[in-house]
Scaffold this active site. Structure first.
Site, PDB file in Angstrom:
ATOM      1  N   GLY A 286      21.577 -42.880 -13.611  1.00  0.00           N
ATOM      2  CA  GLY A 286      22.928 -42.385 -13.861  1.00  0.00           C
ATOM      3  C   GLY A 286      23.927 -42.847 -12.821  1.00  0.00           C
ATOM      4  O   GLY A 286      23.800 -43.930 -12.234  1.00  0.00           O
ATOM      5  N   SER A 287      24.904 -41.977 -12.559  1.00  0.00           N
ATOM      6  CA  SER A 287      26.107 -42.388 -11.827  1.00  0.00           C
ATOM      7  C   SER A 287      25.877 -42.901 -10.412  1.00  0.00           C
ATOM      8  O   SER A 287      26.755 -43.561  -9.862  1.00  0.00           O
ATOM      9  CB  SER A 287      27.087 -41.232 -11.780  1.00  0.00           C
ATOM     10  OG  SER A 287      27.360 -40.813 -13.089  1.00  0.00           O
TER      11      SER A 287
END
Lengths: 560, 100
Positions: A286-287
């Site tokens: 993810g981020s």
């Protein structure tokens, strides 16, 4: 006598035969003496041969080969504290030929060794042609005494080496385990077998090799495991993993994965739930991945921290529409794309660079090829099969590409280390020389990324505020990734992670905390985003270990 | 001739006795060496056991629990002082004691 000779003479047909008979007799005598001489000579030769080939150790003469055991060097942490050693332990074996009452023996043994497989032992003992059957290897001296006190004929003991782990389950995943012959099966133990060497022994002879010194610091390791334990309990997660890495040398100071494994009970290493999530599993992170995307944009000269990007429109990526979790509703600067963790912003930066540049940048940082780490086996990354528009966008915010967390941490450390490649290792490094080779990214990019990570923790709208520890200049990036489910992504379960480094004016240590499927609990206001769980865990961890690692805290006001 | 025989016989007996004695000496020494080696082996094993026990007693989770029981905790950033601050602290203490 005369009568006898007379009798003999009567039986003889002719007198002329006498000298011939004498001759025959002499021949017979000579023959007998010769045979005797050769027999004795043979005995003498045998004796001399035996005397010359004198063997000091009596070897066990058994009808079945006895499994050879191996003596292994000790394992110690970076400060010489013991993590694994060989100890002598008695092993029990039976001689079926001497066992009087098989059933009695098995029944009585069960009283001392309740987990013994009775049917299996009975079957082994029923084969009278065998002379050697292991009953149990590597028992404690106390158990051996209890078995001895049963007074069962046919049972004997043999001292063998058994691996002991004085620190218990601490760093269990890193250490790995050995099999019953004392051979390494996984982790550092396997590395010792493959690269350092073990010595086959018949008796229980301890190794004379120098101890293997790991890069781990058991104090830091304990702090990490303790904080992860608390996190698993507090955020009701399905598991957790954490890492503390020295950015300058690549030494792993602590690496943990929960649920943990105990090297003394190696059965669990094969269990899916108990894999080492730091090295043995790949995840879409993810981020946190935006750290690399934005570093690429800076390094390729595509953007500066203050460059404005219009992130108001969602991005179309094939079947998906990429939106922001908390849309800002206004154009954002690249720095804000980082601190607000804007998927659209990261996607636009990746599109601007194009798939080739993104791919090239990730390859340069070693994200697309299997990573070789001394002392651990890291699973190969799963990369998009085709780098089309959709893949470029999703990769920019850490989806559609699955990496072992250690591999990602190494790439992030390279970004923070002025672009000099960080090669992770589980072994203590003694040469202090800085890594040689051309920097992979510019020092400016590295410094800008460090500033952005610090900003993400200090700025009021940054996602990492809860990771700050006054005095230690922590910087970091959150990641809340959806967990892949059948045909898409599960809506409720996430992998929440926090990548941090400190002190941010010259990053020395990198931490990476990952929580698997945390629940929204009261203290997080029902949310399960990384900023509310992984970030505070990181903060508590850094507060605990920074002093131990020799990072001096700055004046609290000056550090903000 | 007889003298030669007697001498040879005497030498043979003497050397036999000497060899006999030497043989026993050697065996005794061998036994001693083996006993020493055995003792060293035992000592090595004892050391291994003691090392493991010390490792077990010094494991961080145990020390952590004991330390917290004594009311100790990991150091907080504000507990660290720079060298100058420490020497200033020292000066102040000495002034207060009237040593300056």
């Amino acid at each position: 006598m005369a009568v006898v000779e007379g009798d003999a003479a009567i039986q003889r047909p002719r007198d002329g035969d006498v000298p011939r008979q004498r001759q025959t007799r002499r021949l017979t005598e000579t023959g007998v003496f010769a045979v005797l001489f050769f027999a004795f000579a043979e005995v003498a030769i045998q004796l001399v041969t035996l005397a010359l080939s004198h063997q000091p150790n009596v070897t066990l003469a058994l009808s079945e080969p006895v499994a050879t055991s191996f003596s292994r060097p000790d394992i110690v942490d970076r400060n010489g504290r013991l993590l694994a050693t060989d100890l002598q332990a008695p092993s029990i074996f039976a001689d079926p030929g001497v066992v009087l009452d098989r059933d009695e023996l098995v029944e009585k043994l069960i009283t001392v060794l309740p987990d013994l497989d009775a049917a299996d032992l009975r079957r082994a003992l029923s084969d009278r042609s065998r002379r050697f059957v292991w009953v149990r290897r590597g028992v404690s001296p106390k158990t051996a005494q209890m078995v001895h006190d049963l007074g069962l004929p046919g049972l004997s003991f043999r001292y063998e080496l058994k691996r002991a782990y004085p620190a218990g389950a601490l760093a269990g995943h890193v250490l790995g385990s050995v099999n019953v012959d004392n051979r390494g099966v996984n982790g550092i133990e396997k590395y010792i077998d493959d690269k350092i060497g073990v010595d086959p022994v018949h008796a229980a002879t301890l190794s004379t090799r120098a101890p293997v010194r790991l890069s781990l610091d058991i104090g830091v390791q304990h702090a990490l495991e303790d904080e992860l334990d608390d996190a698993v309990e507090h955020y009701e997660t399905d598991g957790a993993a954490g890492l503390v890495l020295n950015v300058k040398t690549g030494e792993v100071l602590a690496s943990a994965s929960l649920p943990r494994v105990d090297p003394a009970w190696p059965g669990k290493y094969l269990d899916e739930k108990h894999i080492d999530r730091m090295t043995g599993g790949t995840y879409e992170l993810g981020s946190v991945f935006k750290t690399l995307t934005i570093a690429m944009a800076f390094d390729e000269g595509l953007a500066k921290p203050e460059t404005i990007i219009d992130v108001r429109q969602p991005l179309e990526a094939g079947r998906f529409t990429v939106k922001d979790f908390h849309p800002a509703g206004r154009p954002l600067s690249v720095a804000e794309v980082f601190t607000h963790s804007s998927n659209v912003g990261a996607g636009m930066l990746a599109l601007q660079a194009g798939p080739e540049k993104l791919q090239g940048f990730l390859r340069k940082l070693g994200m697309l090829d299997p990573l070789n780490v001394a002392g651990a086996s890291v699973v190969a990354p799963q990369v998009p099969p085709a780098w089309n528009r959709a893949a470029t966008i999703t990769v920019s915010y850490g989806h559609g590409i699955a990496e072992a967390p250690l591999q990602f941490a190494a790439a992030a450390a390279t970004v923070l280390n002025g672009g000099k490649r960080v090669q992770p290792t589980f072994l203590r490094k003694f040469e202090t020389g800085e890594a040689v080779g051309k920097p992979l990214i510019t020092a400016t990019t590295s410094r800008q990324m460090a500033q952005l990570m610090r900003l993400n923790v200090t700025s009021p709208d940054g996602t990492g505020g809860q990771a700050d520890v006054p005095g230690y200049r922590v910087g970091g990036k959150t990641g809340t990734a959806d967990v892949p489910d059948r045909g898409g992504y599960a809506s409720k379960s996430v992998i929440s992670s926090f990548l941090a480094a400190f002190p941010m004016d010259d990053p020395q240590y990198l931490t990476f905390v990952i929580l698997f499927e945390p629940k929204g609990v009261a203290s997080t206001g029902g949310r399960h985003t990384a900023g509310t769980n992984a970030a505070p865990v990181t903060g508590r961890l850094i507060a605990r270990i920074a002093g131990e690692l020799g990072v001096a805290p700055m004046n609290t006001i000056a550090s903000q | 001739m007889r003298l030669l025989n007697v001498t040879a016989f005497f030498f043979a007996i003497t050397s036999a006795l000497l060899l006999y004695g030497l043989n026993y000496d050697t065996r005794r020494l061998e036994d001693e060496v083996q006993a020493k080696e055995h003792a060293a082996e035992l000592a090595r094993n004892d050391i291994a056991v003691l090392k493991a026990e010390r490792g077990n007693l010094a494991r961080p989770d145990r020390i952590d629990a004991l330390a917290r029981h004594l009311g100790l905790m990991p150091p907080r950033p504000e507990q660290y002082q720079t060298g100058r601050e420490v020497s200033e602290l020292n000066d102040r203490q000495e002034n207060a004691d009237g040593r300056r």
